[in-house]
Design a protein around this motif. Sequence first.
Motif, PDB file in Angstrom:
ATOM      1  N   THR A  94     -12.642   0.529  -2.991  1.00  0.00           N
ATOM      2  CA  THR A  94     -11.331  -0.068  -3.249  1.00  0.00           C
ATOM      3  C   THR A  94     -11.244  -1.478  -2.684  1.00  0.00           C
TER       4      THR A  94
ATOM      5  N   VAL B  24     -10.387  -4.933  -4.730  1.00  0.00           N
ATOM      6  CA  VAL B  24      -9.310  -5.862  -4.351  1.00  0.00           C
ATOM      7  C   VAL B  24      -9.876  -7.255  -4.120  1.00  0.00           C
TER       8      VAL B  24
ATOM      9  N   VAL C  55     -11.717   3.713  -9.022  1.00  0.00           N
ATOM     10  CA  VAL C  55     -10.583   2.816  -8.800  1.00  0.00           C
ATOM     11  C   VAL C  55     -10.165   2.301 -10.168  1.00  0.00           C
TER      12      VAL C  55
ATOM     13  N   TRP D  13      -0.657  -2.238 -10.212  1.00  0.00           N
ATOM     14  CA  TRP D  13      -1.120  -1.323  -9.177  1.00  0.00           C
ATOM     15  C   TRP D  13      -2.510  -0.806  -9.527  1.00  0.00           C
TER      16      TRP D  13
ATOM     17  N   VAL E 175      -1.583  -1.039  -4.152  1.00  0.00           N
ATOM     18  CA  VAL E 175      -2.725  -0.135  -4.017  1.00  0.00           C
ATOM     19  C   VAL E 175      -2.183   1.227  -3.610  1.00  0.00           C
TER      20      VAL E 175
ATOM     21  N   PHE F  11       0.851  -1.185   0.000  1.00  0.00           N
ATOM     22  CA  PHE F  11       0.000   0.000   0.000  1.00  0.00           C
ATOM     23  C   PHE F  11       0.887   1.235   0.000  1.00  0.00           C
TER      24      PHE F  11
END
Length: 306
Positions: A174, A178, A133, A101, A81, A5
């Motif tokens: 987000t 993911v 996103v 990413w 991320v 992250f």
Amino acid sequence: MRLVFAGTPAVAVPTLRALTEHHEVAGVVTRPDAHLGRKRTLTPSPVAQAAEELGLPVIKTAKLDDEATANIAGLDAELGVIVAYGGIVREPLLSAPAHGWINLHFSLLPAWRGAAPVQRALIAGDAELGVSVFQLVPALDAGDVFAKQAVAVPSDVTADVALDLLAADGARVTAEVVDAIAAGTARSRPQSGEPTLAPKLMLEDGALDWAQPVASVFARYRGVTPEPGAHTTIAGDRLKILVAAPATDAPPLAPGEILGTRTAVLIGAGDGALEVTRVQPAGKGPMNAADWWRGLRAENTVRAGS
């Protein structure tokens, strides 16, 4: 899924926290500690503080150079991320994770690509804000979008409050993306529509033009508050406008004309007036606008913007 992250300000923290609930965050990349406040105290970024609280390894770097790239690649993450890190991810780091990413951006792409999407949208008077996103690519905020979500934001809030609201919704969106990437069900689509750009705000972007309609003046105030700050000039000195709203039932005022009341100051705009309740004169601390005006003991000919 094993993640890395990257983020720095407080608006990135909700996403970091959300991701740790269902995934392994192998490391957190953030900007170095900065000198903040009047005492210039060396302070970790909000993301660094959250990572420490969560017990996550932290890489502090001002740029993603060869050393930082090697350290991040060494985390062996499956997905990166990024949320408002403050630096550009380039190759070979861009391709280091198996899934590349993804980036949480605070606009409905392709609207407002760049560093200040919320601020520029508010200045433009956009009625709708949102989050996207997308897959990070070398071109600025141009990658395919996994998810977009419009977010209801009150019409009177400033950029900092709007960002907080978007950060909460963005964290949820987000995390869902993911989860979908981890499950192999994620689908992205190319951006469609004409892009608009949102370059970083400069000090001059905060200058209020009193000849504009009051809705435009208020929109700029919202977009530049708290940074770089809305301001005008009074007799050549800059005055920062901290708290303001369109005035109701104001007497007719010429653009820039100032009228003090018991609790506020009215400043004329092109078709109305802005009611200013808190200001900060140059070299002084914040104060009530009415107190500032009484202390100034100004002539009636003094105008904002002069």
